[in-house]
Design a protein around this motif. Structure first.
Motif, PDB file in Angstrom:
ATOM      1  N   LYS A 295       0.852  -1.190   0.000  1.00 50.16           N
ATOM      2  CA  LYS A 295       0.000   0.000   0.000  1.00 50.16           C
ATOM      3  C   LYS A 295       0.885   1.235   0.000  1.00 50.16           C
ATOM      4  O   LYS A 295       2.047   1.175   0.415  1.00 50.16           O
ATOM      5  N   SER A 296       0.336   2.343  -0.465  1.00 45.90           N
ATOM      6  CA  SER A 296       1.044   3.623  -0.361  1.00 45.90           C
ATOM      7  C   SER A 296       0.019   4.728  -0.193  1.00 45.90           C
ATOM      8  O   SER A 296      -1.139   4.574  -0.615  1.00 45.90           O
ATOM      9  N   VAL A 297       0.436   5.797   0.445  1.00 45.43           N
ATOM     10  CA  VAL A 297      -0.421   6.984   0.564  1.00 45.43           C
ATOM     11  C   VAL A 297       0.433   8.232   0.345  1.00 45.43           C
ATOM     12  O   VAL A 297       1.576   8.289   0.798  1.00 45.43           O
ATOM     13  N   ILE A 298      -0.133   9.185  -0.367  1.00 43.23           N
ATOM     14  CA  ILE A 298       0.505  10.500  -0.468  1.00 43.23           C
ATOM     15  C   ILE A 298       0.061  11.282   0.762  1.00 43.23           C
ATOM     16  O   ILE A 298      -1.141  11.430   1.013  1.00 43.23           O
ATOM     17  N   THR A 299       1.027  11.734   1.552  1.00 40.07           N
ATOM     18  CA  THR A 299       0.687  12.490   2.765  1.00 40.07           C
ATOM     19  C   THR A 299       0.753  13.995   2.511  1.00 40.07           C
ATOM     20  O   THR A 299       0.189  14.788   3.257  1.00 40.07           O
ATOM     21  N   PHE A 300       1.456  14.377   1.455  1.00 41.14           N
ATOM     22  CA  PHE A 300       1.512  15.777   1.048  1.00 41.14           C
ATOM     23  C   PHE A 300       1.607  15.870  -0.462  1.00 41.14           C
ATOM     24  O   PHE A 300       2.436  15.172  -1.036  1.00 41.14           O
ATOM     25  N   ARG A 328       9.229  -0.401  -5.563  1.00 39.18           N
ATOM     26  CA  ARG A 328       8.910   0.685  -6.471  1.00 39.18           C
ATOM     27  C   ARG A 328       7.666   1.423  -5.983  1.00 39.18           C
ATOM     28  O   ARG A 328       6.722   0.791  -5.513  1.00 39.18           O
ATOM     29  N   VAL A 329       7.701   2.747  -6.114  1.00 40.39           N
ATOM     30  CA  VAL A 329       6.475   3.531  -5.927  1.00 40.39           C
ATOM     31  C   VAL A 329       6.357   4.433  -7.138  1.00 40.39           C
ATOM     32  O   VAL A 329       7.323   5.103  -7.522  1.00 40.39           O
ATOM     33  N   GLU A 330       5.201   4.387  -7.769  1.00 36.46           N
ATOM     34  CA  GLU A 330       4.951   5.272  -8.906  1.00 36.46           C
ATOM     35  C   GLU A 330       3.915   6.316  -8.508  1.00 36.46           C
ATOM     36  O   GLU A 330       3.042   6.036  -7.685  1.00 36.46           O
ATOM     37  N   VAL A 331       4.050   7.482  -9.115  1.00 37.51           N
ATOM     38  CA  VAL A 331       3.095   8.559  -8.871  1.00 37.51           C
ATOM     39  C   VAL A 331       2.487   8.965 -10.208  1.00 37.51           C
ATOM     40  O   VAL A 331       3.177   9.003 -11.226  1.00 37.51           O
ATOM     41  N   SER A 332       1.187   9.221 -10.190  1.00 34.38           N
ATOM     42  CA  SER A 332       0.523   9.765 -11.375  1.00 34.38           C
ATOM     43  C   SER A 332      -0.033  11.137 -11.013  1.00 34.38           C
ATOM     44  O   SER A 332      -0.580  11.326  -9.932  1.00 34.38           O
ATOM     45  N   ASP A 366      -7.305  21.439 -12.737  1.00 35.67           N
ATOM     46  CA  ASP A 366      -7.815  20.324 -11.934  1.00 35.67           C
ATOM     47  C   ASP A 366      -6.877  19.141 -12.139  1.00 35.67           C
ATOM     48  O   ASP A 366      -6.628  18.748 -13.274  1.00 35.67           O
ATOM     49  N   THR A 367      -6.374  18.615 -11.044  1.00 33.44           N
ATOM     50  CA  THR A 367      -5.356  17.550 -11.153  1.00 33.44           C
ATOM     51  C   THR A 367      -5.656  16.457 -10.147  1.00 33.44           C
ATOM     52  O   THR A 367      -5.971  16.751  -8.988  1.00 33.44           O
ATOM     53  N   ILE A 368      -5.586  15.204 -10.586  1.00 29.73           N
ATOM     54  CA  ILE A 368      -5.748  14.081  -9.652  1.00 29.73           C
ATOM     55  C   ILE A 368      -4.386  13.417  -9.476  1.00 29.73           C
ATOM     56  O   ILE A 368      -3.773  12.991 -10.456  1.00 29.73           O
ATOM     57  N   ILE A 369      -3.922  13.345  -8.235  1.00 35.99           N
ATOM     58  CA  ILE A 369      -2.641  12.687  -7.996  1.00 35.99           C
ATOM     59  C   ILE A 369      -2.867  11.375  -7.245  1.00 35.99           C
ATOM     60  O   ILE A 369      -3.729  11.277  -6.369  1.00 35.99           O
ATOM     61  N   LEU A 370      -2.101  10.366  -7.627  1.00 37.59           N
ATOM     62  CA  LEU A 370      -2.201   9.035  -7.017  1.00 37.59           C
ATOM     63  C   LEU A 370      -0.810   8.457  -6.846  1.00 37.59           C
ATOM     64  O   LEU A 370       0.129   8.896  -7.506  1.00 37.59           O
ATOM     65  N   SER A 371      -0.731   7.436  -6.010  1.00 32.95           N
ATOM     66  CA  SER A 371       0.520   6.683  -5.895  1.00 32.95           C
ATOM     67  C   SER A 371       0.163   5.209  -5.917  1.00 32.95           C
ATOM     68  O   SER A 371      -0.958   4.816  -5.566  1.00 32.95           O
ATOM     69  N   ARG A 372       1.113   4.386  -6.367  1.00 33.95           N
ATOM     70  CA  ARG A 372       0.914   2.936  -6.275  1.00 33.95           C
ATOM     71  C   ARG A 372       2.255   2.271  -5.990  1.00 33.95           C
ATOM     72  O   ARG A 372       3.281   2.605  -6.561  1.00 33.95           O
ATOM     73  N   GLN A 402      -5.284   1.993  -4.247  1.00 35.32           N
ATOM     74  CA  GLN A 402      -4.692   3.311  -4.492  1.00 35.32           C
ATOM     75  C   GLN A 402      -5.622   4.419  -4.001  1.00 35.32           C
ATOM     76  O   GLN A 402      -6.811   4.389  -4.242  1.00 35.32           O
ATOM     77  N   ARG A 403      -5.046   5.380  -3.308  1.00 36.17           N
ATOM     78  CA  ARG A 403      -5.774   6.576  -2.878  1.00 36.17           C
ATOM     79  C   ARG A 403      -5.562   7.685  -3.907  1.00 36.17           C
ATOM     80  O   ARG A 403      -4.573   7.648  -4.645  1.00 36.17           O
ATOM     81  N   ALA A 404      -6.440   8.682  -3.919  1.00 38.53           N
ATOM     82  CA  ALA A 404      -6.291   9.794  -4.866  1.00 38.53           C
ATOM     83  C   ALA A 404      -6.586  11.104  -4.151  1.00 38.53           C
ATOM     84  O   ALA A 404      -7.442  11.166  -3.267  1.00 38.53           O
ATOM     85  N   TRP A 405      -5.850  12.136  -4.521  1.00 39.64           N
ATOM     86  CA  TRP A 405      -6.149  13.485  -4.043  1.00 39.64           C
ATOM     87  C   TRP A 405      -6.444  14.344  -5.250  1.00 39.64           C
ATOM     88  O   TRP A 405      -5.789  14.215  -6.293  1.00 39.64           O
ATOM     89  N   LYS A 406      -7.432  15.205  -5.099  1.00 40.19           N
ATOM     90  CA  LYS A 406      -7.766  16.124  -6.185  1.00 40.19           C
ATOM     91  C   LYS A 406      -7.275  17.531  -5.839  1.00 40.19           C
ATOM     92  O   LYS A 406      -7.599  18.060  -4.772  1.00 40.19           O
ATOM     93  N   ILE A 407      -6.487  18.107  -6.724  1.00 43.05           N
ATOM     94  CA  ILE A 407      -6.094  19.515  -6.560  1.00 43.05           C
ATOM     95  C   ILE A 407      -7.012  20.327  -7.477  1.00 43.05           C
ATOM     96  O   ILE A 407      -7.002  20.133  -8.694  1.00 43.05           O
ATOM     97  N   ALA A 408      -7.831  21.174  -6.872  1.00 43.90           N
ATOM     98  CA  ALA A 408      -8.755  21.995  -7.670  1.00 43.90           C
ATOM     99  C   ALA A 408      -8.007  23.211  -8.225  1.00 43.90           C
ATOM    100  O   ALA A 408      -6.885  23.496  -7.817  1.00 43.90           O
ATOM    101  N   ARG A 409      -8.634  23.903  -9.140  1.00 45.96           N
ATOM    102  CA  ARG A 409      -8.007  25.097  -9.723  1.00 45.96           C
ATOM    103  C   ARG A 409      -7.619  26.134  -8.675  1.00 45.96           C
ATOM    104  O   ARG A 409      -6.668  26.873  -8.833  1.00 45.96           O
TER     105      ARG A 409
END
Ligand SMILES: Nc1nc2c(c(=O)[nH]1)N[C@H]1C(S)=C(S)[C@@H](COP(=O)(O)O)O[C@H]1N2
Ligand SMILES: [Mo]
Length: 421
Positions: A295-300, A328-332, A366-372, A402-409
């Motif tokens: 598992k992975s989580v983006i904390t920031f 390995r950890v990948e970020v999108s 608008d951006t969605i960031i994820l990690s795996r 996978q968790r996702a965070w949304k960065i709004a405009r």
């Protein structure tokens, strides 16, 4: 540094959001934001180079402005508290910020009175006092502990909150340097009889928490832990003695351990039948789902942070696997279409959290960031759809997708899984 020498960013970066004033890169919490606001206001404090400082004290304390919290704001009466993952750096959880999960409160146990009975299918049943256990060869290992309920219950396909912090979502996760004696040492002392294949571990709290664990597992790498981050265990973590099963669901790491019974089958205790089983979509149940999947989580950046301006930002987070090392950890940064390898901070220890970092340029969209995460067995952290397909939606245990965070405009960051389902 005087006010004039502050980096330009810190003054320019203030923006006001629905949740109050939020500042640039240094800020993860509302408390941080308030502290930085306070710093921006010129204060009549004495020049610290002109007056002697405070004298020594018995115990160290945090700077007054640094007050991370284990309890969520709305939480008063609860059986768990959570590690504020967004406030932390590196991988070690300060002991007073280790999450807590107790089924019947924290018992008061005196070190000198505590006893561990080891019996069942053994040649020589024995009672160990703490002083006895501490004479055996000691080992220390940095390992994560995660409750299998972590990340569960916060959302479902039909209910997707957006204002969720990483602490509320995944704060039933902590990492410590655990010290103790290997269970294998003690089982060799009592002599395991042929045909034995499981143990039963029992706590001396009011819940009498009891779990069955395969003998192979405890002989491999389980600890009778009495130390945590250089000092004795905290009462909340099982003082004076806990079982610690690296990589296994937290529930099996029985705190306030008073009894180990060696058996030739799992005992099917209340704690592993009524709970800690996973009802699957097809009406069957997954029992003894003990190993925590990668598992992975983006904390920031994460909710409730807001990026004050476009430009280069470092995404930071934690990855871990109960099966061994993270490879390995990948970020999108585009909702999962393109993935880029994040940098892993060494040393990369088996069954420990690993810190990852990835610089990305936020262009103000608008951006969605994820990690795996991928571990050394080749297991890749699944998408939530893959997890639902494999396990159905009736269990909230082992939600490692996978968790996702949304960065709004506006720069505001919210929990973004809803955008992907
Ligand atoms: N005796 C006993 N052991 C216990 C528990 C408990 O309630 N009683 N809770 C379990 C659960 S559900 C978890 S997730 C971990 C939590 O460990 P921590 O409180 O040190 O974080 O301890 C496990 N061991
Ligand atoms: Mo748990």
């Amino acid at each position: 540094m005087s006010g004039n020498e502050r980096p330009k960013l810190s003054r320019r970066a203030w923006i006001t959001t629905a949740s109050g004033v939020v500042a640039a890169g240094l800020v993860h919490t509302q408390a941080d934001a308030m502290r930085l606001v306070a710093e921006e206001i010129p204060q009549q404090t004495q020049d610290p180079t002109r007056v002697p400082g405070r004298i020594v004290s018995e115990l160290g304390t945090r700077a007054p402005a640094e007050q991370p919290r284990r309890l969520l704001r709305a939480q008063t009466l609860s059986s768990s508290s959570r590690t504020p993952l967004a406030d932390l750096m590196g991988v070690i959880t300060p002991s007073d910020l280790h999450f807590e999960r107790h089924h019947a409160g924290v018992p008061d146990i005196a070190f000198g009175d505590h006893e561990l009975l080891v019996h069942g299918m053994v040649e020589r049943p024995m009672v160990f006092r703490m002083a006895d256990l501490m004479r055996y060869p000691q080992v220390s290992r940095i390992r994560f502990l995660e409750c299998s309920g972590n990340g569960g219950g916060v959302y479902s396909r039909t209910r997707m909150p957006t204002e969720v912090t990483v602490q509320a979502m995944d704060g039933l996760l902590s990492t410590s340097e655990w010290t103790g004696v290997p269970v294998s040492t003690i089982l060799r002392e009592v002599g395991v009889r042929p045909g034995a294949s499981w143990i039963l571990a029992e706590g001396s709290d009011a819940a009498v928490m009891s779990r069955s664990i395969p003998l192979d597992k405890v002989m491999d790498d389980s600890l009778l832990a009495y130390g945590q981050n250089g000092e004795r265990l905290r009462p909340e973590q099982g003082y004076p003695l806990r079982l610690f099963n690296p990589g296994y669901e937290g529930n099996t790491s029985v705190k306030w351990l008073r009894r180990i019974e060696v058996t030739d089958r799992p005992t099917h205790t209340r704690d592993e039948t009524s709970k800690y089983t996973d009802p699957l979509g097809d009406g069957t149940v997954r029992q003894f789902s003990l190993t925590m999947d990668a598992k992975s989580v983006i904390t920031f950046p994460s909710y409730p942070f807001a990026l004050p301006e476009r430009g280069w930002w470092e995404a930071r987070g934690l990855a871990w696997s109960g099966r061994g090392r993270i490879t390995r950890v990948e970020v999108s940064t585009d909702g999962g279409r393109r993935w880029v390898d994040a940098a892993l901070q060494g040393p990369i220890l088996a069954k420990s959290t690993v810190r990852f970092r990835h610089l990305f340029e936020w262009q103000g969209d608008d951006t969605i960031i994820l990690s795996r995460a991928t571990d050394e067995t080749g297991y890749v952290q699944p998408t939530v759809q893959q997890l639902w397909e494999a396990r159905g939606e009736r269990t909230s245990y082992h939600q490692n997708h996978q968790r996702a965070w949304k960065i709004a405009r506006t720069g505001e960051v919210t929990f973004g899984l809803g955008e992907l389902v």
